[in-house]
Scaffold this motif. Structure first.
Motif, PDB file in Angstrom:
ATOM      1  N   PHE A   2     -87.817  85.977 -57.517  1.00 15.18           N
ATOM      2  CA  PHE A   2     -86.367  85.718 -57.542  1.00 15.18           C
ATOM      3  C   PHE A   2     -85.736  86.326 -58.787  1.00 15.18           C
ATOM      4  N   GLU A   3     -86.389  86.137 -59.924  1.00 13.10           N
ATOM      5  CA  GLU A   3     -85.846  86.650 -61.190  1.00 13.10           C
ATOM      6  C   GLU A   3     -85.700  88.172 -61.148  1.00 13.10           C
ATOM      7  N   GLN A   4     -86.740  88.841 -60.629  1.00  9.73           N
ATOM      8  CA  GLN A   4     -86.685  90.297 -60.571  1.00  9.73           C
ATOM      9  C   GLN A   4     -85.615  90.769 -59.592  1.00  9.73           C
ATOM     10  N   ALA A   5     -85.499  90.066 -58.443  1.00  9.86           N
ATOM     11  CA  ALA A   5     -84.474  90.441 -57.463  1.00  9.86           C
ATOM     12  C   ALA A   5     -83.081  90.290 -58.061  1.00  9.86           C
ATOM     13  N   ALA A   6     -82.890  89.228 -58.851  1.00  7.69           N
ATOM     14  CA  ALA A   6     -81.591  89.031 -59.503  1.00  7.69           C
ATOM     15  C   ALA A   6     -81.314  90.143 -60.511  1.00  7.69           C
ATOM     16  N   LYS A   7     -82.307  90.486 -61.315  1.00  4.28           N
ATOM     17  CA  LYS A   7     -82.135  91.549 -62.298  1.00  4.28           C
ATOM     18  C   LYS A   7     -81.862  92.888 -61.615  1.00  4.28           C
ATOM     19  N   ASP A   8     -82.513  93.122 -60.476  1.00  4.64           N
ATOM     20  CA  ASP A   8     -82.276  94.354 -59.723  1.00  4.64           C
ATOM     21  C   ASP A   8     -80.835  94.438 -59.226  1.00  4.64           C
ATOM     22  N   ASN A   9     -80.184  93.268 -59.120  1.00  5.53           N
ATOM     23  CA  ASN A   9     -78.793  93.223 -58.682  1.00  5.53           C
ATOM     24  C   ASN A   9     -77.833  92.959 -59.843  1.00  5.53           C
ATOM     25  N   ASN A  10     -78.303  93.294 -61.054  1.00  2.00           N
ATOM     26  CA  ASN A  10     -77.466  93.257 -62.266  1.00  2.00           C
ATOM     27  C   ASN A  10     -76.947  91.872 -62.611  1.00  2.00           C
ATOM     28  N   VAL A  11     -77.741  90.845 -62.314  1.00  2.00           N
ATOM     29  CA  VAL A  11     -77.379  89.488 -62.713  1.00  2.00           C
ATOM     30  C   VAL A  11     -77.690  89.313 -64.200  1.00  2.00           C
ATOM     31  N   THR A  12     -76.761  88.694 -64.927  1.00  2.00           N
ATOM     32  CA  THR A  12     -76.961  88.419 -66.351  1.00  2.00           C
ATOM     33  C   THR A  12     -77.492  86.999 -66.519  1.00  2.00           C
ATOM     34  N   PHE A  13     -78.560  86.847 -67.282  1.00  2.00           N
ATOM     35  CA  PHE A  13     -79.134  85.533 -67.578  1.00  2.00           C
ATOM     36  C   PHE A  13     -78.781  85.115 -68.999  1.00  2.00           C
ATOM     37  N   TYR A  14     -78.397  83.864 -69.157  1.00  2.00           N
ATOM     38  CA  TYR A  14     -78.192  83.276 -70.484  1.00  2.00           C
ATOM     39  C   TYR A  14     -79.301  82.251 -70.686  1.00  2.00           C
ATOM     40  N   MET A  15     -80.345  82.647 -71.394  1.00  2.00           N
ATOM     41  CA  MET A  15     -81.488  81.763 -71.575  1.00  2.00           C
ATOM     42  C   MET A  15     -81.224  80.756 -72.693  1.00  2.00           C
ATOM     43  N   GLU A  16     -81.878  79.597 -72.600  1.00  2.00           N
ATOM     44  CA  GLU A  16     -81.724  78.515 -73.593  1.00  2.00           C
ATOM     45  C   GLU A  16     -80.257  78.229 -73.847  1.00  2.00           C
ATOM     46  N   THR A  17     -79.483  78.215 -72.771  1.00  2.00           N
ATOM     47  CA  THR A  17     -78.039  78.004 -72.839  1.00  2.00           C
ATOM     48  C   THR A  17     -77.667  76.885 -71.870  1.00  2.00           C
TER      49      THR A  17
END
Length: 367
Positions: free
Chosen positions: A57-72
């Protein structure tokens, strides 16, 4: 429920399309047939579904230019004239105001917040939880603060097979494949694949309110999951039934009789003791030494209550009206699983309603 059922097959197709293949189908507690989909590795060994899916899921999201805000931490849903328009969030060094045309809540339940669990279901005071410490119901609280209606909040599921020292979950699929439960006397005492509430109640009724789950070498060889349990020290090993009885501190003759009887009943395809109706199709008869056993008891596992949604995953207020721009999917929602979620349906839930939420939120932003 109808939406969940009717779109479950297309959910499997979607997972295939992003490289997530749940090709093995087993039986989970309460099911009438094999319908719990799970992954296997290249050698055919069963894998843990969660740790398999999340990186994909994480890779698929990154492939679709999703931005993650970790520890947020998201702290508030922003509203403008009754419409959701973003969120406030904060990290250790930054406060964020994130403006958006739609907001999707996918924050999980509150099974890791034992005070909140107890507030809705006092009889669960003192139970361990299988949930991560971060699963604290924050999304539910944020939604309630902007007028969302909450449903089924007292419907909290305990899972029968939990390691009490650390809350580690021993997956239900093992029982579906043929693992058995025995009490501290070495005897079987229940149909292992009844619904989770019933099996949990039957364990609680035994001496010490605990039991043992037993698998054999053939199950071990075929399952990376079981191998992981052994490597983590959850399971005790016995080269023979006598050795297993010794480390379990149960009567050897009773345990031997229990396993002999199980092998015979699987061969005959009939459970004469507790009426399991799947013995003709279980994968393992526990006839292959060595043996492995883990001591378990029930623990808090899944919260069926949460934010009310409609079949479009739009969040509803107490008056039964849609809160514009606000969507929710997964365990943050209530009203999907009733009082006792069937094993495997959490994965169906997050995929089916997660896709609906994404599609409808995207459509909404173009209006």
């Amino acid at each position: 429920v109808q939406t969940l059922a009717e779109q479950s097959a297309s959910a499997i197709d979607f997972l295939d399309s992003i490289g997530a293949h749940l090709s093995d189908v087993g039986k989970a507690g309460g099911a009438s047939t094999n319908r719990s989909h799970r992954p296997v590795d290249e050698a055919g060994k069963i894998l843990s579904v969660g740790s398999y899916l999340v990186p994909i899921f994480e890779q698929a999201a990154k492939d679709n230019n999703v931005t993650f805000y970790m520890e947020t931490e998201a702290t508030e849903i922003l509203m403008n004239e009754g419409t959701a328009v973003g969120v406030k969030a904060s990290s250790a060094d930054t406060d964020y105001t994130i403006n958006a045309k739609a907001v999707i809540l996918a924050t999980g339940g509150f099974g890791g917040n034992l005070e909140m669990v107890e507030s809705y279901k006092p009889e669960l005071k003192g139970y361990v939880t299988t949930n991560a410490s971060t699963i604290t119901g924050d999304g539910i609280k944020m939604a309630e603060a902007v007028g969302a209606n909450l449903v089924d909040m007292a419907e909290i599921q305990i899972h029968p097979t939990v390691v009490q020292s650390n809350g580690a979950l021993i997956t239900e699929s093992l029982r579906g494949d043929g693992a058995i439960l025995v009490n501290n006397e070495g005897n079987r005492f229940t149909n292992e694949v009844l619904t989770r509430d019933v099996v949990s109640a039957n364990i609680i009724a035994e001496e010490g309110s605990a039991a043992w789950l037993i698998v054999d070498q053939k199950m071990f060889d075929d399952s990376n999951v079981i191998q992981g349990y052994v490597n983590k020290g959850y399971m005790l090993k016995g080269d023979t039934v006598a050795d297993l009885a010794k480390v379990m501190e149960v009567d050897e003759a009773a345990l031997q009789a229990t396993l002999d009887n199980w092998v015979a009943m699987v061969k005959a395809g009939e459970d004469k003791d507790f009426g399991r109706d799947d013995l003709a199709t279980v994968k393992y008869d526990l006839s292959t030494a060595p043996y492995y056993a883990v001591k378990i008891a029930p623990g808090v596992h899944h919260t069926m209550g949460g934010v009310e949604i409609n079949t479009n995953t739009e969040v509803m207020n107490a008056s039964g009206e849609v809160i514009p721009g606000l969507y929710a999917a997964g365990e943050v929602t209530g009203g999907v699983h009733g009082g006792n979620r069937l094993g495997g349906n959490a994965v169906a839930d997050i995929i089916v309603f997660g896709r609906i939420a994404g599609q409808n939120a995207a459509t909404y932003t173009t209006k």
